[in-house]
Motif scaffolding. Structure first.
Motif, mmCIF file in Angstrom:
data_model
loop_
_atom_site.group_PDB
_atom_site.id
_atom_site.type_symbol
_atom_site.label_atom_id
_atom_site.label_comp_id
_atom_site.label_asym_id
_atom_site.label_seq_id
_atom_site.Cartn_x
_atom_site.Cartn_y
_atom_site.Cartn_z
ATOM 1 N N PHE A 1 -65.782 57.300 101.111
ATOM 2 C CA PHE A 1 -67.053 56.848 101.683
ATOM 3 C C PHE A 1 -66.894 55.458 102.307
ATOM 4 C CE2 PHE A 1 -70.909 54.239 100.903
ATOM 5 C CZ PHE A 1 -71.673 54.751 101.939
ATOM 6 N N LEU A 2 -66.189 54.585 101.604
ATOM 7 C CA LEU A 2 -65.937 53.234 102.116
ATOM 8 C C LEU A 2 -65.180 53.279 103.440
ATOM 9 C CD1 LEU A 2 -65.984 50.164 101.596
ATOM 10 C CD2 LEU A 2 -63.825 50.442 100.350
ATOM 11 N N THR A 3 -64.167 54.142 103.506
ATOM 12 C CA THR A 3 -63.370 54.273 104.733
ATOM 13 C C THR A 3 -64.241 54.731 105.899
ATOM 14 O OG1 THR A 3 -61.543 54.954 103.304
ATOM 15 C CG2 THR A 3 -61.255 55.308 105.659
ATOM 16 N N THR B 1 -67.438 54.381 106.169
ATOM 17 C CA THR B 1 -68.404 53.330 106.490
ATOM 18 C C THR B 1 -67.759 52.278 107.397
ATOM 19 O OG1 THR B 1 -69.486 53.705 104.376
ATOM 20 C CG2 THR B 1 -69.998 51.641 105.485
#
Ligand SMILES: NC(=O)c1ccc[n+]([C@@H]2O[C@H](COP(=O)([O-])OP(=O)(O)OC[C@H]3O[C@@H](n4cnc5c(N)ncnc54)[C@H](OP(=O)(O)O)[C@@H]3O)[C@@H](O)[C@H]2O)c1
Ligand SMILES: NC(=O)c1ccc[n+]([C@@H]2O[C@H](COP(=O)([O-])OP(=O)(O)OC[C@H]3O[C@@H](n4cnc5c(N)ncnc54)[C@H](OP(=O)(O)O)[C@@H]3O)[C@@H](O)[C@H]2O)c1
Lengths: 268, 268
Positions: free
Chosen positions: A189-191, A193
């Protein structure tokens, strides 16, 4: 990883019914066909031309689709549409116990929905292949495949399905849906984002790119190839994602503060 | 790119005096020694042991250093310490016109400082090799080298110095210091900022890393290898950096807003 899989002598071909024939299903299809499995598909949109080209039966009518005999029904819809798609299927007309497997990029959510709507006699395998059309374009060797055997009675069909990925060299990671979602919020999810942020910033290649900046341009481009629905699903249906978005904001604030402190020091 | 460089028959070896013998100067030194140039160095800290090992004279006393005959004085100090370092050097004791070149990762700032403090007869070449010990560890081929000939009268010495990078295969990019700083704020500064944010978040490798997440871990690690002074200098002494930090914040806000809109839609 089950040893019975690794040592099983000859591969079994499966009858696999695919629900949701979007980009990711099409990507999986290439390898499943190569391995000799029999596929059929149904989807919201009409993919009959592509299916005909691939030699797969495509069903516009979901009842007809459910009337075919399948060892596995493979759910490949978007995360957001899962409840709607399953509710539109007359699941209790199924003629025999079937293994339902899903490939959604979040795991607690489909586990809960599947356990709620499926007939009790259906088996449930929740999976997440940690790769896609870009990262998997040169084969799946050494790419991670996460799964949880949520409700498995027919071990043989489940093993045969897992072997699709195992035999391509995937790193088979058995873990709970909860553990998956925790780790995925901090990584996948961080990637996504950061890729979306870079896209909002409209970063573009310059003649003087550093190597690291080039990897960010690639990240931006690969994030934008996935649908916004996918990204939105990673956030809305992973209960650990909000915290990671907050962490990202706080960390940006901390980095900014350190830069500002440097400014004050320079001025004194 | 000057044709006179590319067609010059035999390489000239230079006497190069290095000011600031930190990690980046040490990295450049390996290649300059390999090419046969004569080096000497001075620095705030005592690097005499390393220099002895490399066969370079190290001068703790900056006046003695300036007393040696140099074709080029190469400034490799941190961005933040440049004014202090130059002010501590008795530059008007130089016995002959010398080419001053710098490698700082911002360009308008050293251009202005050098033009202010150097004797009028000194030539000034502002450069930025767009690589470092990590990205350049397997050679410099195809890596970008940005420069501006700010005040060059002795063309031959300047060409010989540029040939150090050209002969290793660098992509030679002649552009104004201003243009460099504009592009670098949107690329290099942004890259370092994201690396620092990921470090604040303490991201770590998971068993189920996607390929894209792995590139973020590498970015974090390579950003943390550079000093905080370097990162701070990229921000404090590039007048275009503040705007890019603001862009990053605004873009994070926009992505968050889109995710929140999705949440509202789901709830309705
Ligand atoms: N892309 C990847 O790299 C990747 C990797 C691992 C797992 N996954 C997962 O695989 C699934 C499919 O991903 P994707 O990349 O193909 O794109 P996606 O945008 O996540 O999903 C597209 C699929 O969802 C269906 N769909 C969307 N909205 C619908 C609705 N309202 N009603 C019915 N069906 C709807 C589409 O049907 P039509 O085509 O018929 O319109 C299509 O089959 C997702 O759950 C995703 O998380 C993707
Ligand atoms: N690292 C890279 O990849 C890279 C790439 C391109 C350009 N550059 C540029 O190259 C320069 C050197 O970079 P770096 O990576 O070696 O690390 P840095 O932290 O930017 O600079 C270290 C150097 O600055 C000197 N220095 C720091 N503070 C000082 C002070 N108060 N007084 C006197 N000298 C001081 C150090 O001297 P001592 O060692 O004697 O303590 C050392 O020589 C920087 O301007 C940087 O922007 C770096």
């Amino acid at each position: 990883m089950s040893n019975s899989i690794a040592h099983s002598p000859s591969p079994t071909t499966l009858k696999i019914g695919i629900v949701g024939f979007g980009p990711f299903a099409q990507f999986l299809t290439r390898t499943m066909l190569k391995q000799g499995h029999t596929l059929r598909a149904t989807s919201r949109s009409d993919h009959s031309q592509l299916c005909q080209h691939l030699g797969i039966s495509f069903f516009r009518d979901v009842s007809e689709f459910l009337g075919t005999i399948n060892d596995v029904i493979l759910i490949c819809t978007s995360i957001l549409s899962l409840p709607e798609v399953l509710q539109s299927m007359p699941l209790h007309t199924l003629k025999r116990p079937t293994l339902f497997a899903d490939v959604l990029s979040v795991k607690e959510f489909p586990r809960d929905v599947l356990l709620r709507v499926l007939p009790e006699e259906s088996d449930v395998l929740c999976t997440h292949p940690m790769f896609g059309p870009e990262s998997g374009k040169n084969g799946w060797n050494d790419l991670a495949f996460v799964y949880e055997k949520v409700r498995i009675r027919d071990k043989s069909t489940c093993s045969s399905f897992l072997r699709i990925f195992e035999s391509e060299g995937c790193r088979m990671l058995e873990m709970s849906c909860e553990e998956h979602d925790k780790l995925a919020a901090r990584s996948q999810f961080l990637t996504h984002t950061i890729g979306r942020i870079l896209s909002e910033m409209e970063i573009t290649s310059t003649p003087m790119n550093t190597k690291s900046f080039e990897t960010l341009i690639q990240l931006k481009e690969s994030s934008m190839k996935d649908s916004f629905d996918l990204f939105s699903g990673l956030f809305l249906h992973n209960r650990f994602a909000t915290q990671e978005l907050t962490n990202l904001e706080l960390s940006l604030g901390k980095v900014k503060q350190k830069l500002m402190n440097g400014m004050e020091e320079e001025e004194n």
